[in-house]
Design a protein around this motif. Structure first.
Motif, PDB file in Angstrom:
ATOM      1  N   LEU A 102       0.834  -1.229  -0.004  1.00  0.00           N
ATOM      2  CA  LEU A 102       0.122   0.177  -0.062  1.00  0.00           C
ATOM      3  C   LEU A 102       1.054   1.188  -0.173  1.00  0.00           C
ATOM      4  CD1 LEU A 102      -3.046   0.988  -0.006  1.00  0.00           C
ATOM      5  CD2 LEU A 102      -2.719   0.950   2.645  1.00  0.00           C
ATOM      6  N   GLN A 103       1.812   1.056   0.803  1.00  0.00           N
ATOM      7  CA  GLN A 103       2.652   2.545   0.893  1.00  0.00           C
ATOM      8  C   GLN A 103       3.529   2.580  -0.363  1.00  0.00           C
ATOM      9  OE1 GLN A 103       4.965   1.135   3.983  1.00  0.00           O
ATOM     10  NE2 GLN A 103       4.443   2.840   5.420  1.00  0.00           N
ATOM     11  N   MET A 106       1.042   4.166  -2.951  1.00  0.00           N
ATOM     12  CA  MET A 106       0.588   5.603  -2.581  1.00  0.00           C
ATOM     13  C   MET A 106       1.816   6.633  -2.866  1.00  0.00           C
ATOM     14  SD  MET A 106      -1.247   5.218   1.133  1.00  0.00           S
ATOM     15  CE  MET A 106      -1.349   6.984   1.484  1.00  0.00           C
ATOM     16  N   PRO A 115      -5.284  14.912  -0.752  1.00  0.00           N
ATOM     17  CA  PRO A 115      -5.349  14.479   0.831  1.00  0.00           C
ATOM     18  C   PRO A 115      -5.131  12.951   0.986  1.00  0.00           C
ATOM     19  CG  PRO A 115      -7.304  15.807  -0.044  1.00  0.00           C
ATOM     20  CD  PRO A 115      -6.281  15.585  -1.286  1.00  0.00           C
ATOM     21  N   ARG A 116      -4.655  12.762   1.964  1.00  0.00           N
ATOM     22  CA  ARG A 116      -4.004  11.416   2.080  1.00  0.00           C
ATOM     23  C   ARG A 116      -5.377  10.435   2.059  1.00  0.00           C
ATOM     24  NH1 ARG A 116      -0.222   7.934   4.830  1.00  0.00           N
ATOM     25  NH2 ARG A 116      -1.227   6.661   6.365  1.00  0.00           N
ATOM     26  N   ARG A 120      -5.328   7.419  -0.288  1.00  0.00           N
ATOM     27  CA  ARG A 120      -5.509   5.899   0.360  1.00  0.00           C
ATOM     28  C   ARG A 120      -6.615   5.158  -0.141  1.00  0.00           C
ATOM     29  NH1 ARG A 120      -4.892   2.239   4.628  1.00  0.00           N
ATOM     30  NH2 ARG A 120      -7.077   2.212   5.536  1.00  0.00           N
TER      31      ARG A 120
ATOM     32  N   MET B   1      -4.562  -0.558   8.977  1.00  0.00           N
ATOM     33  CA  MET B   1      -3.447   0.059   8.449  1.00  0.00           C
ATOM     34  C   MET B   1      -2.841   0.956   9.656  1.00  0.00           C
ATOM     35  SD  MET B   1      -2.679   2.835   5.602  1.00  0.00           S
ATOM     36  CE  MET B   1      -1.344   4.102   5.793  1.00  0.00           C
ATOM     37  N   ARG B   4      -0.965   7.270  10.631  1.00  0.00           N
ATOM     38  CA  ARG B   4      -0.185   8.135   9.750  1.00  0.00           C
ATOM     39  C   ARG B   4       1.126   8.306  10.630  1.00  0.00           C
ATOM     40  NH1 ARG B   4      -1.790  13.064   6.436  1.00  0.00           N
ATOM     41  NH2 ARG B   4      -0.019  12.761   4.876  1.00  0.00           N
TER      42      ARG B   4
ATOM     43  N   ARG C   2      -3.195  24.293   1.579  1.00  0.00           N
ATOM     44  CA  ARG C   2      -3.697  23.152   2.433  1.00  0.00           C
ATOM     45  C   ARG C   2      -2.719  22.011   1.586  1.00  0.00           C
ATOM     46  NH1 ARG C   2      -5.557  20.283   5.512  1.00  0.00           N
ATOM     47  NH2 ARG C   2      -6.471  18.489   5.010  1.00  0.00           N
ATOM     48  N   GLU C   6      -0.262  19.280   2.978  1.00  0.00           N
ATOM     49  CA  GLU C   6      -0.516  17.674   2.813  1.00  0.00           C
ATOM     50  C   GLU C   6       0.547  17.031   2.137  1.00  0.00           C
ATOM     51  OE1 GLU C   6      -2.510  14.720   3.429  1.00  0.00           O
ATOM     52  OE2 GLU C   6      -3.654  16.565   3.846  1.00  0.00           O
ATOM     53  N   ALA C  10       2.973  14.284   3.385  1.00  0.00           N
ATOM     54  CA  ALA C  10       3.086  12.761   2.727  1.00  0.00           C
ATOM     55  C   ALA C  10       4.829  12.633   2.613  1.00  0.00           C
ATOM     56  CB  ALA C  10       2.473  13.059   1.450  1.00  0.00           C
ATOM     57  N   ASP C  13       5.812  11.246   5.894  1.00  0.00           N
ATOM     58  CA  ASP C  13       5.094   9.871   6.035  1.00  0.00           C
ATOM     59  C   ASP C  13       6.146   9.088   5.561  1.00  0.00           C
ATOM     60  OD1 ASP C  13       2.897  10.164   7.637  1.00  0.00           O
ATOM     61  OD2 ASP C  13       1.795  10.390   5.571  1.00  0.00           O
TER      62      ASP C  13
END
Lengths: 223, 99, 377
Positions: A102-103, A106, A115-116, A120, B1, B4, C2, C6, C10, C13
């Motif tokens: 999945l990562q 993405m 937007p995450r 997702r 999952m 985050r 925004r 984001e 990301a 992340d």
């Protein structure tokens, strides 16, 4: 949709080991069709794909995408175009090891600022569509070749590109998986997506799914 | 999952930064609480005419560094840690060493 | 806006997920990094606080001290000298000081004998807290010293100096002038040195210069020189610790260089992949910058907070031996924290900038390669 005219590509230009990978290609690729580049290794298939997908620039000639000359765009625009319009599936899949399926899927969306949650959901949807939903938390190095390829395809599609480009997609697959791949191509194409891939595997190239086969030899189109 | 990671990483970093910020408050608190003591010490030192802290009392020539001669800061101890490299070249006299 | 946030999130992340892949290695790096910051910050905090403490405690030190020299050595100030000094213009409140050292073979420590005003009554002494602690003495106890004439002399402890003054008074033995002269067989009318103040403190240096001209066998020590001596003394000790740390610094440098500049084939490949799937060079650099920020800032904050706790709540236990040397009567003292933003910033820059640069430069080089290279591998 994509028009190539007088396309030439040299590696190490001006040096003793100068090599012309492509030498005068004129070609129009239609939207919504599956096009295959066929030819022996070293015939320039991969190089042609990199030019079509704006991963590289031609040494001479022009690449036009939807009526716009893109071969001379600056790198920033090219990256943007690549991100929005093309999805790539590489021969070695080139997944990022250590991350989950999945990562990986993405990843291409990270620099877009979408937007995450949306990204997702899209990634999960794609993995489910490719029958990988149950394996999505698995780290990619623990997946089989066929599964890895499906993750790579999902990754190529996460930004919803108009064109899917695949380089020797079946080179690392057995014949059963190769046939499955052809099935996948048809599915994707049925959704209206343009697919361009290279292969020298007759099983794939000669299957009924492919609309047009372009032969390449020594950097030129086969008549 | 799993949740985050980015916000969690930022949160952890923020918590650490907060902790670092708290050291400033703590420092101010200690400063306040020690103000009287410090003033008393300074008063005592001024009254007694002290010129040096009692930090280096291992030998008499290190006890008052400010009063030492400019050219022989830590004067003539056999194992003196010299300003000048001579001390590392010339070993102390044997009778002056004590183990 | 925004979308920008984001996007950064990301990238972050991915950075965190990416760091988590080599947990042991990155935690190790973090630990080494934090340890380095801890040591550097400990030294910085400790010395700055000590310097500040010295400046505060010694602020009232005599304005000028005059020593007499004979053949380049400190000698007693003879009678009459004080009067000669008093006649020099601008010199005020000349006081003869009496002080000296006494080696106590019992605990093998040096005491500083001193006559202060007011002094304890004859036959009694006031002693420093460290001395009292080591000899197990309290007010009312008795302490005997062998005088310079050879006989043993007993003094009654009239007072133990208050503990908060210990940094300045650890080893002091305050005695009356009469006892001092008798005990050390100190010639009548002589002093150890002379202290005086100057009518206009701005002119202390001028007066001192004039004085050395009029009294060629004298040496003047100004208050500002004393204070400067402390500032530089701690600089020097700090330098000693830093020299010891140099090895650690170097090792860390090699580690960081290795980790950063030696972008592994795997990392290079990853950068190629990211490039090919639509990441810009800038995105990759931003991602790596996040990595640097996460590692450096975490290590910096961890190291700094630990150092603060160590120096101001743990008594600087690790640094004490360096300062203490062979001192027997090492004072117990609490330091008053002086936090200097510039110090911290320097430390942050010292640790983060080289690391981040060492990561970013090779990454940038790898990231500017053509994205099609990944297709041809």
């Amino acid at each position: 949709m994509i028009a190539l005219s007088g396309l030439r590509k040299a590696f190490n230009p001006g040096r003793p080991n100068e090599f012309w990978a492509l030498d005068g290609i004129d070609l129009v690729i239609e939207a919504g069709k599956i096009t295959a580049f066929r030819g022996p290794s070293g015939s320039g298939k991969t190089t042609l794909l990199t030019l079509v997908g704006c991963l590289a620039r031609p040494t001479a000639g022009r690449v036009t995408f939807k009526g716009e000359v893109v071969s001379s765009l600056p790198e920033r625009f090219l990256t943007d175009l690549r991100r929005r319009s093309f999805g790539f599936v590489f021969q070695q899949f080139h997944l990022v090891r250590g991350l989950s399926a999945l990562q990986n899927v993405m990843l291409p969306a990270a620099p877009t600022g979408r937007p995450r949650r949306e990204v997702r959901d899209r990634a999960v949807g794609l993995l489910e569509q490719l029958r990988m939903g149950a394996r999505r938390e698995e780290r990619v190095e623990f997946l089989s070749a066929g599964e890895q390829q499906r993750v790579a395809i999902a990754r190529a599609l996460v930004n919803d590109p108009e064109v899917l480009i695949a380089d020797e997609p079946t080179a690392n697959l057995d014949s059963v998986l190769s046939r499955q791949f052809v099935g996948l191509l048809e599915e994707l194409n049925a959704g209206g997506r343009t697919v361009i891939f290279s292969s020298h595997d007759p099983l794939v190239v000669e299957s009924g799914a492919v609309h047009r086969v372009v032969g390449l030899r020594d950097g030129r189109l086969e008549p | 999952m799993s949740p985050r990671p980015a916000p969690r990483a930022l949160l952890a970093l923020g918590a650490l930064a907060l902790l670092a910020g708290l050291t400033f408050l703590d420092a101010a608190r200690i400063r306040r609480s020690r103000r009287a003591e410090q003033a008393a010490t300074a008063r005592f030192a001024a009254q007694a005419g002290l010129t040096d802290l009692a930090l280096f009392n291992e030998a008499r020539y290190t006890r008052h560094p400010t009063q030492a001669d400019r050219h022989s800061a830590f004067q003539d101890h056999p194992q003196a840690f010299d300003h000048f490299p001579t001390g590392s070249l010339l070993p102390p006299r044997s009778h002056a060493r004590r183990d | 806006m925004r979308a920008g946030i984001e996007r950064q999130l990301a990238l972050l992340d991915f950075t965190v997920a990416s760091l988590a892949r080599r947990k042991a290695r990155n935690l190790g790096l973090l630990a080494v990094f934090a340890l380095l910051v801890f040591l550097l910050a400990s030294v910085t905090l400790f010395t700055r606080a000590l310097r500040q403490e010295a400046a505060a405690v010694l602020a009232g030190t005599p304005e000028v001290i005059l020593q007499r020299m004979v053949a380049g050595r400190h000698e007693l100030v003879p009678p009459g000298y004080r009067e000669r000094l008093g006649r020099i213009r601008g010199v005020q409140k000349v006081e003869g000081r009496l002080w000296g050292y006494y080696f106590d073979p019992v605990i093998r420590a040096n005491y500083t004998f001193m006559v202060t005003d007011p002094a304890p009554r004859d036959g009694t002494i006031a002693i420093g807290p460290a001395l009292a602690r080591l000899r197990g003495l309290a007010e009312g106890g008795t302490l005997a010293f062998r005088s310079y004439a050879g006989e043993l002399r007993a003094f009654r402890v009239a007072a133990v100096l208050p503990q908060p003054t210990e940094l300045a008074s650890a080893d002091l033995v305050l005695v009356s002038e009469k006892d001092f002269r008798a005990f050390f067989a100190y010639p009548e009318g002589c002093f150890t040195d002379l202290a005086f103040s100057v009518a206009n403190p701005q002119e202390a240096r001028t007066v001192a210069a004039k004085l050395v001209r009029d009294l060629p066998d004298a040496r003047a020590i100004l208050r500002e020189d004393s204070l400067r001596a402390y500032a530089s003394l701690f600089d020097w000790r700090e330098g000693l610790v830093l020299a010891m740390l140099a090895g650690a610094l170097l090792a860390f440098g090699i580690l960081a260089w290795d980790k950063a500049s030696g972008l592994s084939a795997e990392e290079r490949r990853e950068i190629g992949i990211l490039k090919a799937i639509g990441w810009e060079t800038g995105d990759i650099l931003r991602m790596k910058a996040w990595e640097g920020v996460l590692l450096c800032l975490t290590a910096f904050l961890l190291g700094y907070v630990a150092a603060y706790a160590h120096v101001f709540h743990g008594g600087a236990g690790l640094l004490e031996p360096v300062l203490k040397g062979w001192a027997v009567l090492y004072p117990r003292f609490a330091l008053t924290p002086v936090l200097d933003g510039l110090d911290l910033l320097t430390l942050l820059l010292l640790t983060c900038v080289p690391y981040t640069a060492a990561v970013l430069v090779p990454t940038w080089r790898a990231a500017t390669t053509d994205p099609d290279s990944v297709m041809r591998s």
